[in-house]
Design a protein around this motif. Sequence first.
Motif, short mmCIF file in Angstrom:
data_model
loop_
_atom_site.label_atom_id
_atom_site.label_comp_id
_atom_site.label_asym_id
_atom_site.label_seq_id
_atom_site.Cartn_x
_atom_site.Cartn_y
_atom_site.Cartn_z
N ALA A 275 -39.69 53.28 21.17
CA ALA A 275 -40.52 53.83 22.24
C ALA A 275 -40.17 53.24 23.60
O ALA A 275 -39.99 52.04 23.74
CB ALA A 275 -42.00 53.58 21.92
N LEU A 276 -40.11 54.13 24.59
CA LEU A 276 -39.83 53.73 25.96
C LEU A 276 -40.80 54.44 26.90
O LEU A 276 -40.91 55.67 26.90
CB LEU A 276 -38.39 54.12 26.34
N LYS A 277 -41.52 53.66 27.70
CA LYS A 277 -42.42 54.24 28.71
C LYS A 277 -41.61 54.52 29.97
O LYS A 277 -41.01 53.62 30.55
CB LYS A 277 -43.58 53.30 29.02
N MET A 278 -41.60 55.79 30.36
CA MET A 278 -40.77 56.19 31.49
C MET A 278 -41.61 56.31 32.76
O MET A 278 -42.85 56.37 32.72
CB MET A 278 -40.10 57.53 31.20
N SER A 279 -40.91 56.38 33.88
CA SER A 279 -41.57 56.71 35.14
C SER A 279 -42.16 58.11 35.02
O SER A 279 -41.59 58.99 34.37
CB SER A 279 -40.57 56.65 36.28
N SER A 280 -43.29 58.33 35.67
CA SER A 280 -44.07 59.56 35.45
C SER A 280 -43.30 60.83 35.78
O SER A 280 -43.22 61.75 34.97
CB SER A 280 -45.37 59.49 36.27
N THR A 281 -42.73 60.90 36.98
CA THR A 281 -42.12 62.16 37.41
C THR A 281 -40.87 62.50 36.59
O THR A 281 -40.74 63.64 36.10
CB THR A 281 -41.79 62.11 38.91
N PRO A 282 -39.91 61.58 36.38
CA PRO A 282 -38.78 61.92 35.50
C PRO A 282 -39.24 62.34 34.11
O PRO A 282 -38.65 63.23 33.50
CB PRO A 282 -37.97 60.62 35.47
N LYS A 353 -31.43 59.89 32.87
CA LYS A 353 -30.23 59.26 32.31
C LYS A 353 -30.21 57.77 32.61
O LYS A 353 -29.90 56.95 31.73
CB LYS A 353 -28.98 59.93 32.88
N ASP A 354 -30.54 57.40 33.84
CA ASP A 354 -30.52 55.98 34.23
C ASP A 354 -31.49 55.17 33.37
O ASP A 354 -31.16 54.07 32.91
CB ASP A 354 -30.87 55.83 35.70
N GLU A 355 -32.70 55.70 33.16
CA GLU A 355 -33.71 54.93 32.41
C GLU A 355 -33.31 54.78 30.95
O GLU A 355 -33.47 53.71 30.36
CB GLU A 355 -35.08 55.60 32.54
N LEU A 356 -32.76 55.85 30.35
CA LEU A 356 -32.35 55.75 28.94
C LEU A 356 -31.10 54.87 28.78
O LEU A 356 -31.03 54.04 27.87
CB LEU A 356 -32.09 57.14 28.37
N PRO A 407 -39.87 50.49 31.89
CA PRO A 407 -38.71 50.38 32.80
C PRO A 407 -38.87 49.16 33.70
O PRO A 407 -39.98 48.77 34.05
CB PRO A 407 -38.76 51.69 33.59
N SER A 408 -37.76 48.60 34.04
CA SER A 408 -37.80 47.35 34.82
C SER A 408 -38.06 47.60 36.30
O SER A 408 -38.35 46.67 37.03
CB SER A 408 -36.45 46.60 34.67
N ASN A 409 -37.93 48.85 36.74
CA ASN A 409 -38.16 49.12 38.15
C ASN A 409 -39.34 50.06 38.34
O ASN A 409 -39.81 50.65 37.41
CB ASN A 409 -36.92 49.69 38.82
#
Length: 409
Positions: A275-282, A353-356, A407-409
């Motif tokens: 599981a990965l929590k992503m930034s909302s808009t992407p 792509k960057d986050e994954l 994500p780290s950012n």
Amino acid sequence: MTSLGRSKPKWLIKLAVVAAASVLLIAFNHWLSLNYLSRSLAQQLRETLPNKIIEAGINESFHDSLNDYLVKRLNHDFAQLHVNSALSVVQQCQAQVLRIHNKTYANSANTARIISLHWPVNDHIQELKLGLACQSQWPKLIASQLFLSLLGLLMWTAVAPPLSPRRKQLLRALTEHGVNRRQAEQLSSKADDYSPRQEQALTLFLRSNYPYPSHYLAHLNTGGFKHSSPSALAWLEFALRQRPKDIADAIAIAESPAELVLCPATSTVIVHGYALKMSSTPFMYYLWYAYRRRQNPVDGWFTNPPSNRPDRSADQEIIALMQRYGGHAKAIKDLSEKGLRAKTLDQNRSKIKDELCQLFGEELAAPFLFESARDSQTARSQYRLALPATAISIHAPKSTSTRIATPSN
């Protein structure tokens, strides 16, 4: 039941080895005994019989009556030859004259060995051939060789084979982490039978320095990773880095199917069980592409709008998703005012792509990203998720305890 099913073939193999060894030993011992007796008898006869025949003057082939008398006497004297050795498996033997002075008296069909005697008389050589037949003590022979076979099997079983370097490494790792010697030997007993994939998995486990080797050895010993794909081992390497203290979780991630799960309530994606929590808009754009892929499994492509004209239809789909699942107000406003632009899609695909890739690396992330093609009608680029529709699902996580990387950012 399973344990007996595994051990039965081993016992059958051992019984087959004992039976084969017994048969070979019986045949060899019988052959050896007959050879020894025939050589011993031949040696004794060579030392005495030719001289006695010479002294009796029976040395010419034309003395038929004397030859017949000699054959009769020899057959009588050799009718019972007792074996004095207690170790011999031959009980007694008989010998009869087959040929003397170029005259045949019996055939050799029922003889086990043939003894030939030669001696010179005047200018020619005289010959006497005896046929030796013996009665073997078969019960004694079979029992003795069966005992020797069983004794050899016990010695073979008792003497432990030299350990392979891999087993030595495992034993050392297990004992260093508090596993007693007997359990360590049991856990490492199947290491030499691992498949190439299991060997690779074991190397990764050992490299991780996980403090409880018995946990992953138990999994390997029950067939884990035996027929795994190379990608599963790549995921195992990734999972061991992410879950260095939870071997069960790392194994579960590695053995998960290549599926993508999107959880809109938390902006979380589950990639190959991780599981990965992503930034909302992407995430919202990722979710929109997933919906399109699922709604049109055969096609699922979406062509970028022209650079000078936004799409005023698809933007409403994304706005609806954002409003339903709590998207950023600024992103909703931007779509409402400017529509869906090619630049916006390109930027968000790049962010996905960057986050994954930042977490999984390009090789592992690639199957869960986008594939592109040229739209034959507009010559513009079109995109869709590379995964088949059947490997994409949209729902909340099954367990609230699912660990999520952020994500780290």
